[in-house]
Design a protein around this motif. Structure first.
Motif, mmCIF file in Angstrom:
data_model
loop_
_atom_site.group_PDB
_atom_site.id
_atom_site.type_symbol
_atom_site.label_atom_id
_atom_site.label_comp_id
_atom_site.label_asym_id
_atom_site.label_seq_id
_atom_site.Cartn_x
_atom_site.Cartn_y
_atom_site.Cartn_z
ATOM 1 N N ASP A 13 44.018 -6.474 51.248
ATOM 2 C CA ASP A 13 42.625 -6.943 51.233
ATOM 3 C C ASP A 13 41.688 -6.111 52.101
ATOM 4 O O ASP A 13 40.537 -6.492 52.305
ATOM 5 N N ARG A 14 42.164 -4.994 52.594
ATOM 6 C CA ARG A 14 41.316 -4.224 53.523
ATOM 7 C C ARG A 14 39.983 -3.851 52.883
ATOM 8 O O ARG A 14 39.896 -3.569 51.692
ATOM 9 N N ALA A 15 38.952 -3.875 53.718
ATOM 10 C CA ALA A 15 37.588 -3.496 53.338
ATOM 11 C C ALA A 15 36.946 -4.447 52.328
ATOM 12 O O ALA A 15 35.849 -4.171 51.847
ATOM 13 N N LEU A 16 37.615 -5.558 52.041
ATOM 14 C CA LEU A 16 36.980 -6.571 51.193
ATOM 15 C C LEU A 16 36.254 -7.592 52.088
ATOM 16 O O LEU A 16 36.602 -7.750 53.254
ATOM 17 N N PRO A 17 35.259 -8.291 51.540
ATOM 18 C CA PRO A 17 34.468 -9.221 52.365
ATOM 19 C C PRO A 17 35.321 -10.326 52.965
ATOM 20 O O PRO A 17 36.234 -10.821 52.291
ATOM 21 N N THR A 28 39.503 -9.639 42.310
ATOM 22 C CA THR A 28 39.506 -9.554 40.843
ATOM 23 C C THR A 28 38.754 -8.314 40.375
ATOM 24 O O THR A 28 39.194 -7.604 39.471
ATOM 25 N N VAL A 29 37.620 -8.037 40.995
ATOM 26 C CA VAL A 29 36.846 -6.864 40.591
ATOM 27 C C VAL A 29 37.608 -5.591 40.932
ATOM 28 O O VAL A 29 37.733 -4.675 40.112
ATOM 29 N N TYR A 30 38.164 -5.550 42.124
ATOM 30 C CA TYR A 30 38.883 -4.346 42.568
ATOM 31 C C TYR A 30 40.106 -4.070 41.688
ATOM 32 O O TYR A 30 40.429 -2.911 41.392
ATOM 33 N N ARG A 57 39.436 8.002 49.992
ATOM 34 C CA ARG A 57 37.990 7.916 49.843
ATOM 35 C C ARG A 57 37.593 7.171 48.570
ATOM 36 O O ARG A 57 36.692 6.324 48.582
ATOM 37 N N HIS A 58 38.242 7.463 47.474
ATOM 38 C CA HIS A 58 37.934 6.737 46.241
ATOM 39 C C HIS A 58 38.306 5.272 46.384
ATOM 40 O O HIS A 58 37.574 4.381 45.957
ATOM 41 N N ASP A 59 39.466 5.032 46.994
ATOM 42 C CA ASP A 59 39.905 3.655 47.165
ATOM 43 C C ASP A 59 38.907 2.856 47.996
ATOM 44 O O ASP A 59 38.563 1.716 47.652
ATOM 45 N N LEU A 60 38.430 3.458 49.080
ATOM 46 C CA LEU A 60 37.471 2.748 49.927
ATOM 47 C C LEU A 60 36.191 2.439 49.150
ATOM 48 O O LEU A 60 35.665 1.321 49.204
ATOM 49 N N ALA A 61 35.686 3.420 48.413
ATOM 50 C CA ALA A 61 34.450 3.197 47.659
ATOM 51 C C ALA A 61 34.637 2.092 46.627
ATOM 52 O O ALA A 61 33.750 1.249 46.426
ATOM 53 N N ARG A 62 35.797 2.067 45.977
ATOM 54 C CA ARG A 62 36.040 1.028 44.979
ATOM 55 C C ARG A 62 36.111 -0.356 45.617
ATOM 56 O O ARG A 62 35.656 -1.344 45.048
ATOM 57 N N ARG A 63 36.685 -0.417 46.808
ATOM 58 C CA ARG A 63 36.738 -1.691 47.524
ATOM 59 C C ARG A 63 35.343 -2.160 47.945
ATOM 60 O O ARG A 63 35.009 -3.342 47.828
#
Lengths: 469, 469, 469
Positions: free
Chosen positions: C9-13, C24-26, C422-428
């Motif tokens: 769940d890192r970087a999710l609200p 779900t979105v991620y 970097r892509h993973d963080l942006a997607r999160r």
């Protein structure tokens, strides 16, 4: 009477998970001693330990955070005790304040005042027209008792060290008396030479003459002037000073060729300085002050970007520091370049940068602090020393500069009784920010706790140390 | 057909504790009357009470918030009914809009349009290529019925007062007809002299000639020009006006010496004005307008910082107000100083400041509003009249200026049917912000509710009052 | 040894409702291929597929995000392997880095490095003085194995296309070798002519001479110079290029009259160019490059607003790209006006704008992208490619420009192994932002999912396409 309430969770994030983490982080810092490196309290207050006066002259009249907001609602400053034809009845002033309590909703003054009333003075009553007199009487009786005298409060507040802000012309007598008194509280001066480096201030000529006397070094030429400033820095160091402080409208630090500096100084002495020359000289002197800090190790603090006395009319009626100092756009990248080119990687310089223009946080300040060893970011200052202001600071600078290129919490207190409230608020906001990082799995809880302690205590202690020179 | 849904909790904070508090706060404001002090609705619409046309000419073609986003995706403005060679088939325009519905995700236009479709017109269908025709037919049948005529909607919306924006050259005939009609709706003009104070606008010479006629005061010299403007202000006051409005690229308010103002005015009349002179005159006239507001009590609104008609090409093809007005950096501290030095503490001036440059919120606007009695902060305007925009405004200004130095919610509506949606959104965002303060124990719930009512209703009513002069 | 942990769940609200939606979105984007349109990886790395060296020369020394923060804490750059008299022992460098791990708390480097250690290299140990050697040894053994060679990682990362950044002087030999190799990975060049359009760079004279040779077009006058640049653009297109890239201190795009451009070019060739002329020529060339993009369809990327090599001293000791590039105030509205007047509505121009000055997001960039068909907003760049930076970008631009006038995620990677992080963080972060819109009922969940896929994959693919010209 409706009661004021200091909730144990105040200023912590509302989301339950994050709040629970924030409570844990805050618990580690709430009782740490207060390191107060940038205050505006008068040293004589503690040297003399005279009782505070009435509630209005303690909490209202001298606090421009308070008087400005009531004035903005149309109340004459006179009704708050400000100015030569002001109301002299403190109870009347207090009533005016209490009747306008709603104006402070959502402001840090409300937070600080509530903390002061409840925690410091133990009078948990909501200010209003109806409660004004009762509150006034309760506060007055507190202020008359010995445990509300300045030194008693200093101890109760857990202040480990309190820095004052002082002119180089100050004889530091109050500091000397404090040192001689045997009292255990540590109060140190800070060297603030603004009046002496701005050649176009009306008092400048008199001030450099006074500087010569105070330093016992003639200031009738530029080299003498520098020598006199150096001498006063040494006197401040002898009195315990750790830092200098500089309030300039611009952050410009461009050095002048020595001959040009001499020429402008001489012109100023003869009353012939042009505004552009005075500005150039002020920037030049920031460069000089950094050079002297490399020599003597005084930590250099810079607070630029404020247009002082926006209303000339109000200045003439009420004097300075009445709420009419208004920020302007700040610029650091180009302005600080000359200073940082010269000293930004010097091992004994510490340059702490403050701003009231938040746009420079992520654009300029964090990138500069994130690479130059000399640079540290000061805490949010003035209008920004507030819940959202402190939060936006961390959110804007941490990703680029980390935590360890900041100076930790530095309060900028004018009202002595608000010192604990300000530190408490900063600790709560930092706990909430760190808890958010934990909740988002950017940080482990033990790291968050360690960082919170560092921001509240370890870092300010370490930053405000005079490096060996 | 997929249904549009207006959730009762829309735009409230997601955290359950804060949301529950926000619901309570919002419940206190949701049904309050609408005070609409800064609109761009045509008074004739209500004077004539003519039925609205087809869905495209009501909701799409005149709304540059909508047409710009579809154009940015590469659709020619002509396909949206804009420009001399535009599509004239409203159903084709409507289909183009519906097929591009996804472009509005995350924008306030999406919020407003959804509210209009569901609440105002009762057609809760998601726009798409597949649903375009059905939606078009349903809307068309609504628009043909009497309860969707302008006055009926005005009453249904609960509008207490609606200010229009009018040139001093306007004869205010529509307002006179409204007054004479016996209809209970209150519609008042606002004095907007921009075209007359910008000497370099192509129409300026014709406009000052028209001003002379309309005011029956010769404008062939500067003093006559001022007298004519004064006369028109009085005519507006007689028609119910409470305010003036000023859209300038810069917020400069530096007064010119009268002789210089006369000289530049004369030069302009003979077609010989330099761009720098025109700019200086525009700033001078803001100072003059403030002086006149001190005399006649009209509230002064200032909307600076926009470069109009960024694309000359688009301007020539499609005219003004097509989405090509782009903000530039704003500056208030130095620019407003001359005006505030002269009138900032004058008892009858009210100066309401708007911006599309958010950087001035905490740096300049909140500090100015937090000390000058004349200054109030207008609500987020234009691009910033949006969920995040409204939220950032409160978060940036409240700590320095409080709530009571703002003007409450002021909508800037061009599309009549979007008025309720805009007020509703602002009330929800303010409820969420206030709920956040309660959740963080910065405010009690009863104070939050009282403040919400003040922001939605009490303050705008109070601010837009002509003080006794 | 304390373990590093990559929480799902890192970087999710943090709010549970929003987090559940964000998951779900991620989930819909986490496994999409990576479209990497703006990298700084060397094509030879993949052409040669040479094994990476030791951990320090892979992860520390070349990464100025890492070295700057350690240097800011007072560690000499030499200890990190930087500069001519640097430590050459990679294990010593690695130890220095590990001992300073706490400096990265709260930074994106910490996020990326953690991701690399855990996910890419499978060594989940918290860096510290105590663990440095064990980590070094584990990493070294990984790097020696075939599955950690560049092409193997490229495949494992799921990179669909990787754009490099190349000088027009580059012979594109590595790209040719890659094409000839039969390997299935797609690596394409990007045309970056900065050194050739800045007449005052020390290498300019040599560079235009080299350009003549490389293009086989004489550059001894301005027209030849343009022809040579056109020829190189064609060579890049032949090698698969889709875009150009431009790093200028200012975004100025004012065209010069052709005669003036010719004169300044000639002056530069004879070593006689003034700084103001060089600046004007650089702005002129942005206009020229846009004209060429209209001809040949290369997507134009603009990265303005950085003062390179702030410390001359550090530049001389350590060379460029060592963390001493500091942002300055950016301005787009007036600066881009000439270019947009000429080409902003041209059907084959795509202009992607990047900034490190966040103040332009809502004020200038979103309004421009929200109306000009040619303009798209690049993703947060450099210091702003971070959790809060990505979040503030969406919060500031979406309401005015929507999602579909952005370019989706564009990484600006220097360190090859950090691409997936970097892509993973942006997607999160985008998942969290979209989930917030759903939680506030501004968007339906299915729309949020579709938008997330568009931002991560569909839009970058579509934007970086050479339109038919």
């Amino acid at each position: 009477m409706p009661q004021l309430h200091l909730d144990p969770d105040r200023a912590l994030p509302p989301d339950p998970t994050t709040r629970e983490l924030a409570r844990t982080v805050y618990a580690a810092t709430r009782s740490l001693p207060l390191v107060c490196m940038h205050g505006h309290v008068d040293a004589a207050l503690l040297a003399d330990d005279t009782p505070f006066g009435d509630p209005a002259s303690l909490l209202i009249t001298p606090d421009h955070y308070v008087t400005r907001l009531v004035h903005a609602a149309g109340v004459p400053l006179e009704a708050l005790g400000v100015g030569p034809s002001a109301t002299t009845d403190p109870r009347a002033i207090w009533r005016t304040f209490c009747a306008n309590w709603r104006l402070f909703r959502g402001t840090p003054s409300r937070y600080w005042l509530t903390h002061e009333l409840v925690e410091v003075f133990g009078v948990a009553v909501v200010p209003s027209a109806a409660t004004a007199d009762a509150l006034y009487d309760a506060l007055s009786s507190r202020l008359a008792s010995p445990e509300f005298r300045p030194r008693a409060l200093f101890s109760r507040f857990g202040i480990e060290v309190l820095a004052t802000t002082d002119s180089p012309l100050d004889d530091l007598d109050a500091h000397a008396r404090l040192a001689a008194s045997g009292w255990e509280g540590r109060v140190i001066p800070t060297f603030r030479p603004d009046a002496l480096v701005h050649l176009d201030r009306p008092t400048w000529t008199a001030d450099v003459a006074a500087l010569a006397k105070r330093a016992d070094v003639p200031t009738d030429d530029y080299d003498g002037y520098l020598a006199a400033l150096r001498a006063r820095r040494q006197a401040f160091i002898a009195a315990g000073a750790l830092a200098t402080d500089h309030g300039h409208e611009s952050a410009d630090t461009t050095p002048l060729p020595p001959a040009e500096a001499r020429r402008i100084y001489a012109a100023a002495l003869s009353g012939q300085v042009a505004p552009a020359e005075a500005r150039a000289f002020a920037g030049h002197m920031l460069h000089q002050m950094a050079a002297m800090s490399c020599e003597d190790g005084l930590v250099m603090q810079l607070h630029p970007g404020v247009l002082r006395d926006h209303s000339t009319d109000a200045f003439e009626q009420y004097g300075p520091d009445r709420g009419f100092d208004i920020p302007v756009t700040a610029e650091f990248t180009r302005s600080l370049r000359p200073l940082l080119q010269s000293f930004g990687r010097h091992p004994t310089l510490r340059l702490i940068l403050f701003t009231v223009d938040e746009t420079v946080y992520s654009r300029e300040l964090a990138p500069l602090a994130g690479v130059y060893p000399a640079v540290r970011l000061g805490a949010p200052w003035w209008f920004l020393d507030s819940p959202e202001g402190l939060r936006r600071f961390r959110a804007s600078v941490t990703e680029t500069a980390g935590f360890y290129n900041t100076a930790g919490f530095v309060d900028d207190t004018r009202a002595f009784a608000s010192i604990p409230a300000r530190h408490d608020l900063a600790r709560r906001i930092d706990a909430g920010y760190l808890a958010g990082l934990v909740a988002q799995h950017h940080l482990d809880l033990d790291e968050a706790i360690e960082t919170a302690v560092d921001l509240a205590y370890t870092i300010p202690k370490e930053v405000y140390t005079r490096p060996a020179t």
